[in-house]
Write a protein that holds these residues in place. Structure first.
Motif, PDB file in Angstrom:
ATOM      1  N   LEU A 255     -12.423  69.934-108.010  1.00  0.00           N
ATOM      2  CA  LEU A 255     -12.990  68.899-107.080  1.00  0.00           C
ATOM      3  C   LEU A 255     -12.220  68.152-108.357  1.00  0.00           C
ATOM      4  N   VAL A 256     -12.386  67.507-108.823  1.00  0.00           N
ATOM      5  CA  VAL A 256     -11.731  66.531-110.052  1.00  0.00           C
ATOM      6  C   VAL A 256     -10.201  66.184-109.358  1.00  0.00           C
ATOM      7  N   PHE A 257      -9.548  66.955-108.836  1.00  0.00           N
ATOM      8  CA  PHE A 257      -7.933  66.588-108.101  1.00  0.00           C
ATOM      9  C   PHE A 257      -8.629  66.165-106.583  1.00  0.00           C
ATOM     10  N   SER A 258      -9.504  66.585-105.811  1.00  0.00           N
ATOM     11  CA  SER A 258      -9.628  66.249-104.611  1.00  0.00           C
ATOM     12  C   SER A 258     -10.415  65.435-104.921  1.00  0.00           C
ATOM     13  N   TRP A 259     -11.141  65.220-106.196  1.00  0.00           N
ATOM     14  CA  TRP A 259     -12.239  63.763-105.584  1.00  0.00           C
ATOM     15  C   TRP A 259     -11.046  62.207-104.905  1.00  0.00           C
TER      16      TRP A 259
ATOM     17  N   THR B 109     -10.151  70.855 -98.838  1.00  0.00           N
ATOM     18  CA  THR B 109     -10.450  72.579 -98.506  1.00  0.00           C
ATOM     19  C   THR B 109     -10.348  73.454 -99.102  1.00  0.00           C
ATOM     20  N   ALA B 110      -9.495  72.841-100.638  1.00  0.00           N
ATOM     21  CA  ALA B 110      -8.970  74.096-101.363  1.00  0.00           C
ATOM     22  C   ALA B 110     -10.914  74.426-102.260  1.00  0.00           C
ATOM     23  N   SER B 111     -11.342  72.989-103.038  1.00  0.00           N
ATOM     24  CA  SER B 111     -12.756  73.384-102.979  1.00  0.00           C
ATOM     25  C   SER B 111     -13.635  73.606-102.861  1.00  0.00           C
ATOM     26  N   TRP B 112     -13.801  73.094-102.008  1.00  0.00           N
ATOM     27  CA  TRP B 112     -14.484  74.136-100.734  1.00  0.00           C
ATOM     28  C   TRP B 112     -14.437  75.312-100.547  1.00  0.00           C
ATOM     29  N   VAL B 113     -13.468  76.249-100.458  1.00  0.00           N
ATOM     30  CA  VAL B 113     -13.015  77.752-100.307  1.00  0.00           C
ATOM     31  C   VAL B 113     -13.799  78.181-101.709  1.00  0.00           C
TER      32      VAL B 113
ATOM     33  N   ALA C  84       8.016  63.858 -81.572  1.00  0.00           N
ATOM     34  CA  ALA C  84       7.700  63.353 -83.045  1.00  0.00           C
ATOM     35  C   ALA C  84       6.919  62.344 -82.949  1.00  0.00           C
ATOM     36  N   THR C  85       5.667  61.607 -82.002  1.00  0.00           N
ATOM     37  CA  THR C  85       4.933  60.967 -83.333  1.00  0.00           C
ATOM     38  C   THR C  85       3.983  61.554 -82.143  1.00  0.00           C
ATOM     39  N   ALA C  86       3.591  62.926 -81.748  1.00  0.00           N
ATOM     40  CA  ALA C  86       2.492  64.237 -82.240  1.00  0.00           C
ATOM     41  C   ALA C  86       2.512  64.765 -82.897  1.00  0.00           C
ATOM     42  N   ALA C  87       3.315  65.611 -83.461  1.00  0.00           N
ATOM     43  CA  ALA C  87       3.700  66.413 -84.282  1.00  0.00           C
ATOM     44  C   ALA C  87       3.350  65.740 -85.678  1.00  0.00           C
ATOM     45  N   PRO C  88       2.193  66.430 -86.389  1.00  0.00           N
ATOM     46  CA  PRO C  88       1.189  66.263 -87.511  1.00  0.00           C
ATOM     47  C   PRO C  88       2.387  66.242 -88.564  1.00  0.00           C
ATOM     48  N   VAL C  89       2.018  65.884 -89.711  1.00  0.00           N
ATOM     49  CA  VAL C  89       3.271  65.592 -90.913  1.00  0.00           C
ATOM     50  C   VAL C  89       3.129  66.631 -91.709  1.00  0.00           C
ATOM     51  N   ALA C  90       3.110  67.641 -92.453  1.00  0.00           N
ATOM     52  CA  ALA C  90       2.756  68.155 -93.027  1.00  0.00           C
ATOM     53  C   ALA C  90       2.583  68.002 -94.455  1.00  0.00           C
ATOM     54  N   ALA C  91       1.298  68.140 -95.221  1.00  0.00           N
ATOM     55  CA  ALA C  91       0.807  67.993 -96.082  1.00  0.00           C
ATOM     56  C   ALA C  91       1.112  69.511 -97.415  1.00  0.00           C
ATOM     57  N   THR C  92       1.588  68.891 -98.457  1.00  0.00           N
ATOM     58  CA  THR C  92       1.395  70.227 -99.489  1.00  0.00           C
ATOM     59  C   THR C  92       0.794  69.628-100.562  1.00  0.00           C
ATOM     60  N   LEU C  93       0.381  70.790-101.164  1.00  0.00           N
ATOM     61  CA  LEU C  93      -0.171  70.927-102.475  1.00  0.00           C
ATOM     62  C   LEU C  93       0.443  71.427-103.541  1.00  0.00           C
ATOM     63  N   PRO C  94      -0.077  71.018-105.022  1.00  0.00           N
ATOM     64  CA  PRO C  94       0.764  71.856-106.362  1.00  0.00           C
ATOM     65  C   PRO C  94       0.471  72.742-106.093  1.00  0.00           C
ATOM     66  N   GLU C  95       1.475  73.150-106.721  1.00  0.00           N
ATOM     67  CA  GLU C  95       1.309  75.245-107.191  1.00  0.00           C
ATOM     68  C   GLU C  95       0.327  75.571-107.538  1.00  0.00           C
ATOM     69  N   ALA C  96      -1.063  74.259-108.721  1.00  0.00           N
ATOM     70  CA  ALA C  96      -1.437  75.026-109.261  1.00  0.00           C
ATOM     71  C   ALA C  96      -2.679  74.921-108.260  1.00  0.00           C
TER      72      ALA C  96
ATOM     73  N   TYR D 106      -2.782  78.992-106.309  1.00  0.00           N
ATOM     74  CA  TYR D 106      -2.819  79.693-107.501  1.00  0.00           C
ATOM     75  C   TYR D 106      -4.013  79.675-107.477  1.00  0.00           C
ATOM     76  N   THR D 107      -4.148  78.497-107.610  1.00  0.00           N
ATOM     77  CA  THR D 107      -5.948  78.557-108.528  1.00  0.00           C
ATOM     78  C   THR D 107      -7.343  79.035-107.470  1.00  0.00           C
ATOM     79  N   VAL D 108      -6.442  79.042-105.942  1.00  0.00           N
ATOM     80  CA  VAL D 108      -7.701  79.044-104.794  1.00  0.00           C
ATOM     81  C   VAL D 108      -6.892  81.004-105.113  1.00  0.00           C
ATOM     82  N   VAL D 109      -6.036  81.402-104.937  1.00  0.00           N
ATOM     83  CA  VAL D 109      -5.943  82.861-104.263  1.00  0.00           C
ATOM     84  C   VAL D 109      -6.481  83.639-106.259  1.00  0.00           C
ATOM     85  N   ALA D 110      -6.121  83.387-106.702  1.00  0.00           N
ATOM     86  CA  ALA D 110      -6.680  83.444-108.127  1.00  0.00           C
ATOM     87  C   ALA D 110      -8.138  84.275-108.228  1.00  0.00           C
ATOM     88  N   SER D 111      -8.748  82.648-107.327  1.00  0.00           N
ATOM     89  CA  SER D 111     -10.691  82.968-107.365  1.00  0.00           C
ATOM     90  C   SER D 111     -10.124  83.740-105.934  1.00  0.00           C
TER      91      SER D 111
END
Length: 275
Positions: A141-145, A187-191, A82-94, A97-102
């Motif tokens: 970029l504004v979201f990730s800043w 990472t999303a803005s970098w893509v 449990a200590t070694a397992a990373p905590v899965a982070a989530t992103l908003p659906e928006a 969808y922005t990365v997939v559409a781009s």
């Protein structure tokens, strides 16, 4: 045969039988605990027990310790996992969808440039293909800043830089860049950032190839994934076309009609015409 009386034999066994050793509790090695003797009824010897003077109470204590040890090991293993397992982070659906559409929009642009170079040249010669991607990049970029983004990207101190000697500051470091890319929003803005650069490189290869009459499909498709390698492939094709003229495509004549007549614009020749 001479036999000893039963009472005498019992006393002899009590005198000659070695003293029982204290039972040591078994603990997992990974816990870092020092082995301690288990103080209990096992250290008390009895001559009436079923196994060489050990009582039933002693045997039951040993069985309890043996049963607890696997449970401790399992608990320690689950805690470590449990200590070694990373905590899965989530992103908003928006953001997703922005990365997939781009990505889909950029793929369609590269397909159009590779399959229909002349028909798509008019559209890609303008700035309109980059407007949707630029807006998407700005939003991500504004979201990730975050307040520490600039400090992580370009660490340093103005006071230390002016303290004297060679002490450069505000230079990007790989450690900071790696820490930033560990954040999913960055990472999303970098893509999308890479998509814009690759599209710009493919657009340059397309217009440059049409201007010099050389094939561009391979360099454009290479730019869709590896932008610098696509530019390198285009430069190599352009250099090779000077040695192998067969690589150049036949230029279509472009004419301009007016009331005075028809003027041929392309192919253009700098040599003066003989009258």
């Amino acid at each position: 045969m001479n036999t000893l009386p039963q009472r005498k034999l019992g006393s002899t066994l009590q005198q000659t039988w070695p003293k029982s050793r204290p039972l040591i509790a078994r603990v997992p090695r990974s816990s870092g605990q020092v082995l301690q003797p288990l103080k209990g009824p096992c250290i008390q010897r009895s001559s009436t027990g079923p196994v060489h003077g050990r009582s039933l109470k002693c045997n039951s204590t040993e069985a309890a310790v043996e049963a607890v040890a696997p449970c401790c090991k399992a608990a320690a293993a689950s805690a470590a996992a449990a200590t070694a397992a990373p905590v899965a982070a989530t992103l908003p659906e928006a953001v997703i969808y922005t990365v997939v559409a781009s990505t889909a929009y950029t793929a369609l642009c590269f397909i159009a440039m590779a399959l229909f170079p002349r028909k798509s040249a008019g559209f890609f010669s303008s700035v309109w293909p980059f407007i949707p991607l630029s807006l998407a990049y700005l939003a991500l970029l504004v979201f990730s800043w975050s307040p520490d983004t600039l400090q992580i990207m370009m660490p340093g101190s103005l006071k230390e830089g002016l303290s004297g000697g060679f002490n450069p500051q505000f230079f990007p470091r790989l450690e900071g860049i790696s820490a930033l890319f560990g954040r999913l929003g960055v990472t999303a803005s970098w893509v999308v950032h890479v998509l814009v650069i690759n599209l710009f490189a493919g657009r340059w290869c397309l217009l440059e190839g049409l201007r010099h009459g050389i094939p561009t499909a391979h360099s454009v498709l290479l730019c869709s994934v590896f932008g610098p390698l696509g530019l390198l492939a285009h430069c190599a094709t352009k250099a090779l076309s000077t040695v192998v003229p067969a690589l150049k495509a036949e230029e279509e004549a472009v004419t301009l009609k007016s009331e005075q007549g028809t003027i041929t614009i392309l192919p253009y020749s700098s040599e003066p015409s003989s009258s």
